[in-house]
Design a protein around this motif. Sequence first.
Motif, short mmCIF file in Angstrom:
data_model
loop_
_atom_site.label_atom_id
_atom_site.label_comp_id
_atom_site.label_asym_id
_atom_site.label_seq_id
_atom_site.Cartn_x
_atom_site.Cartn_y
_atom_site.Cartn_z
N TYR A 9 -4.41 3.69 1.93
CA TYR A 9 -3.11 3.96 2.47
C TYR A 9 -2.93 3.46 3.95
CZ TYR A 9 -2.62 8.16 -0.64
OH TYR A 9 -2.61 8.71 -1.84
N ASP A 10 -1.47 2.93 4.15
CA ASP A 10 -1.10 2.77 5.42
C ASP A 10 -0.89 4.11 5.95
OD1 ASP A 10 -1.23 0.05 5.16
OD2 ASP A 10 0.90 -0.30 4.58
N ALA B 221 0.88 7.18 3.76
CA ALA B 221 0.61 8.58 4.07
C ALA B 221 1.00 8.93 5.57
CB ALA B 221 -0.99 8.81 4.01
N ASP C 220 4.55 8.52 0.31
CA ASP C 220 3.51 8.86 -0.72
C ASP C 220 2.77 10.02 -0.71
OD1 ASP C 220 4.11 6.38 -2.51
OD2 ASP C 220 3.56 5.46 -0.85
N LYS D 149 0.94 -1.19 0.07
CA LYS D 149 0.07 0.07 0.08
C LYS D 149 0.83 1.12 -0.03
CE LYS D 149 -4.03 -1.93 2.69
NZ LYS D 149 -4.87 -1.77 3.85
N PRO D 150 0.49 2.35 -0.31
CA PRO D 150 1.10 3.72 -0.44
C PRO D 150 1.10 3.97 1.18
CG PRO D 150 -1.04 3.87 -1.32
CD PRO D 150 -0.83 2.54 -1.21
N CYS E 31 -7.76 8.87 4.33
CA CYS E 31 -6.41 8.16 3.88
C CYS E 31 -6.58 6.51 3.89
CB CYS E 31 -5.18 8.63 4.41
SG CYS E 31 -4.68 10.08 4.01
#
Length: 263
Positions: free
Chosen positions: A32-33, A10, A83, A7-8, A27
């Motif tokens: 997102y993580d 944040a 990210d 995962k992307p 998020c």
Amino acid sequence: MNQTSQKPLAVVTGASSGIGYELALICAQRGYDLVIAADRPEIHGAAARFRELGANVAEVETDLSTTDGVDRLCAAAEGRPIDALLANAGHGLGRGFLDQDFSAERHVLDTNITGTIYLLHKVARDMRTRAAGRILVTGSIAGFIPGSYQAVYNATKSFLNSFCFALREELEDSGVTVTCLMPGVTATDFFERADLMDTKVGRSEKASAQEVAMDGFEAMMRGDAEIISGWRNKLQVATANITPAQILAKKHAQMTAPGTAGQ
């Protein structure tokens, strides 16, 4: 932090409540993580909620007014590329400048400005090297208005608003975008923590933190330069741009002077 997650990632500051919590929640919902931080223990409860949504979460309870606190936050990413950076942490401070304790004023300055730009300096450099990344900074429409009885806070937001546009220009064509979220009066615990509950602004109708956060997140994902959340706030900024500063300061005082809540 799960190093093998695809995962992307944040990073969200001020994520224990209010706009920061809602940004982190969005998020997590968008896949997102998270690395989240705040200076209050509520950050741990927030982390548990985001984990329920399937996010890998590292939470850091730390003072982001200090470089050590920011370093602790960055270390929690454990080397994973960031990210998206959503720099939302900030403090307010009501009452007259000369009636405030200077250590409290200094903490507002160091949290809102020094800690924020130190975090941006660290994270955005890596983003520029990778030619990829999104940054959202929570400024405020307060940055357009001389902040009588909130003089230090409004000045910090003026700095952040200006800084965001300058950094965005410097990063043009780098693959990194910078977006400035400029909300107005929003329903958070900001006013209680800033000792503004006996003022007109403290008792006024406020925008939803969830709506403000969604406006900011979507603007960040589009790569917009700015987002003023709410049509009333857009009108207020437009008016501020053509109104003499002395008049703006007087009008601000009418909303923020102590003891005005019932007037």
